[in-house]
Scaffold this motif. Sequence first.
Motif, PDB file in Angstrom:
ATOM      1  N   GLU A 166       2.941 -13.779 -26.140  1.00 35.78           N
ATOM      2  CA  GLU A 166       3.140 -12.382 -26.546  1.00 35.78           C
ATOM      3  C   GLU A 166       1.930 -11.835 -27.292  1.00 35.78           C
ATOM      4  N   GLU A 167       1.200 -12.695 -27.986  1.00 37.49           N
ATOM      5  CA  GLU A 167      -0.007 -12.257 -28.685  1.00 37.49           C
ATOM      6  C   GLU A 167      -1.100 -11.855 -27.695  1.00 37.49           C
ATOM      7  N   ILE A 168      -1.219 -12.593 -26.599  1.00 37.57           N
ATOM      8  CA  ILE A 168      -2.255 -12.321 -25.607  1.00 37.57           C
ATOM      9  C   ILE A 168      -1.820 -11.245 -24.617  1.00 37.57           C
ATOM     10  N   TYR A 169      -0.544 -11.231 -24.269  1.00 40.47           N
ATOM     11  CA  TYR A 169      -0.033 -10.246 -23.308  1.00 40.47           C
ATOM     12  C   TYR A 169       1.140  -9.488 -23.930  1.00 40.47           C
ATOM     13  N   PRO A 170       0.866  -8.627 -24.918  1.00 39.83           N
ATOM     14  CA  PRO A 170       1.949  -7.965 -25.651  1.00 39.83           C
ATOM     15  C   PRO A 170       2.821  -7.055 -24.789  1.00 39.83           C
ATOM     16  N   GLU A 171       2.301  -6.543 -23.693  1.00 41.02           N
ATOM     17  CA  GLU A 171       3.095  -5.679 -22.810  1.00 41.02           C
ATOM     18  C   GLU A 171       3.549  -6.420 -21.559  1.00 41.02           C
ATOM     19  N   GLY A 172       3.396  -7.714 -21.554  1.00 41.12           N
ATOM     20  CA  GLY A 172       3.762  -8.504 -20.392  1.00 41.12           C
ATOM     21  C   GLY A 172       2.616  -8.585 -19.395  1.00 41.12           C
ATOM     22  N   MET A 173       2.669  -9.580 -18.529  1.00 35.26           N
ATOM     23  CA  MET A 173       1.577  -9.782 -17.581  1.00 35.26           C
ATOM     24  C   MET A 173       1.593  -8.788 -16.431  1.00 35.26           C
ATOM     25  N   ASP A 174       2.756  -8.214 -16.136  1.00 33.55           N
ATOM     26  CA  ASP A 174       2.840  -7.263 -15.026  1.00 33.55           C
ATOM     27  C   ASP A 174       2.041  -5.989 -15.300  1.00 33.55           C
ATOM     28  N   LYS A 175       1.879  -5.658 -16.572  1.00 34.06           N
ATOM     29  CA  LYS A 175       1.170  -4.425 -16.933  1.00 34.06           C
ATOM     30  C   LYS A 175      -0.256  -4.691 -17.426  1.00 34.06           C
ATOM     31  N   GLN A 176      -0.687  -5.932 -17.317  1.00 35.83           N
ATOM     32  CA  GLN A 176      -1.989  -6.319 -17.834  1.00 35.83           C
ATOM     33  C   GLN A 176      -3.115  -5.838 -16.914  1.00 35.83           C
ATOM     34  N   THR A 177      -4.117  -5.188 -17.488  1.00 34.77           N
ATOM     35  CA  THR A 177      -5.341  -4.885 -16.747  1.00 34.77           C
ATOM     36  C   THR A 177      -6.010  -6.193 -16.348  1.00 34.77           C
ATOM     37  N   LEU A 178      -6.443  -6.279 -15.098  1.00 36.21           N
ATOM     38  CA  LEU A 178      -7.032  -7.512 -14.596  1.00 36.21           C
ATOM     39  C   LEU A 178      -8.538  -7.380 -14.420  1.00 36.21           C
ATOM     40  N   ILE A 179      -9.237  -8.466 -14.686  1.00 31.68           N
ATOM     41  CA  ILE A 179     -10.670  -8.559 -14.439  1.00 31.68           C
ATOM     42  C   ILE A 179     -10.865  -9.386 -13.165  1.00 31.68           C
ATOM     43  N   VAL A 180     -11.476  -8.799 -12.169  1.00 36.14           N
ATOM     44  CA  VAL A 180     -11.681  -9.475 -10.891  1.00 36.14           C
ATOM     45  C   VAL A 180     -13.175  -9.549 -10.608  1.00 36.14           C
ATOM     46  N   VAL A 181     -13.670 -10.739 -10.369  1.00 38.94           N
ATOM     47  CA  VAL A 181     -15.068 -10.951 -10.009  1.00 38.94           C
ATOM     48  C   VAL A 181     -15.117 -11.152  -8.497  1.00 38.94           C
ATOM     49  N   PRO A 182     -15.605 -10.176  -7.746  1.00 38.12           N
ATOM     50  CA  PRO A 182     -15.537 -10.259  -6.275  1.00 38.12           C
ATOM     51  C   PRO A 182     -16.448 -11.341  -5.727  1.00 38.12           C
ATOM     52  N   ALA A 183     -16.189 -11.703  -4.488  1.00 38.29           N
ATOM     53  CA  ALA A 183     -16.972 -12.674  -3.713  1.00 38.29           C
ATOM     54  C   ALA A 183     -16.810 -14.093  -4.268  1.00 38.29           C
ATOM     55  N   LEU A 184     -17.207 -14.325  -5.495  1.00 37.22           N
ATOM     56  CA  LEU A 184     -17.123 -15.668  -6.066  1.00 37.22           C
ATOM     57  C   LEU A 184     -15.682 -16.134  -6.214  1.00 37.22           C
ATOM     58  N   SER A 185     -14.750 -15.199  -6.381  1.00 42.16           N
ATOM     59  CA  SER A 185     -13.354 -15.559  -6.664  1.00 42.16           C
ATOM     60  C   SER A 185     -12.520 -15.809  -5.419  1.00 42.16           C
TER      61      SER A 185
END
Length: 294
Positions: free
Chosen positions: A96-115
């Motif tokens: 809850e400290e890291i994802y206070p609004e839940g993971m469904d509403k979490q902004t995501l960081i995506v690194v293209p190609a490498l991921s």
Amino acid sequence: MKTFSKSSHLRNVLAKNKLSGKTIAFVPTMGNLHEGHIQLMRQAKKMADIVVASIFVNPLQFGANEDLESYPRTLSADKEKLFTEGVDYLLFPDVEEIYPEGMDKQTLIVVPALSDTLCGANRPGHFAGVATVVTKLFQIVQPDIAIFGKKDYQQLAIIEKMVKDLCMPINIVGVETARDVDGLALSSRNGFLTEEQRSIAPALHQTLLECRDAIACGFDSYQALEDYCTEALKHAGFEPDYFSVRDAETLQAVTCDTEEIVILAAAKLGKPRLIDNVTLTLNPSQDWGMLAVH
């Protein structure tokens, strides 16, 4: 060593250290610490005035059928090891400290190609989960240096690119893979191996070394090597996800411009999924026309 469960409390303490001119090195972990983690702590201690570690089993990077619930959690033993190594601060937040609004509403960081390749092809969403939580931890700690192991080669490459692309003023340092005496890369998941599986497990690293030796001796049909090594792992008792020869910088296929290759493998051995890699610097005088590009 002081332990914090609230990110704001740790941030306030670290801000005072920064104001006094002290440098901060950060080692993020998921706990169940082994000698490989300890080597990261020691490297951090060499490079900065203050060492911060975190323990957080990040649910965002686990798939639906992966081992989130069974992932080993050994906080008391971990804290003792960190204290012994002189770590200054430990961040141990709950979900809850890291994802206070839940993971469904979490902004995501995506690194293209490498991921999208290698582990990313077999674990969709995994590296978005990794990049997102590492970004959040970086924002909390705001380190000068962050230390990662090279065993997770693709993860390290993704974090390096993320930091570069997002203009984060953090020096990312990779530390060589810690191994047991028989060559097996140290991992928290090794504890799930049965006695028989543990005797088989070093074959993963040995197969990587044999592939590297073949390339070093001039064998340049990479696809043939990949196929041969994949079958060798199956014969030994593994269920390979991939065995691949790649450009060490781009993680794409080897080309005539490649200066260093990385050979990566991921394979299940019973329940645990093991990963490992080795690298090889190519001889500039090599006849590039003979390279097999795949």
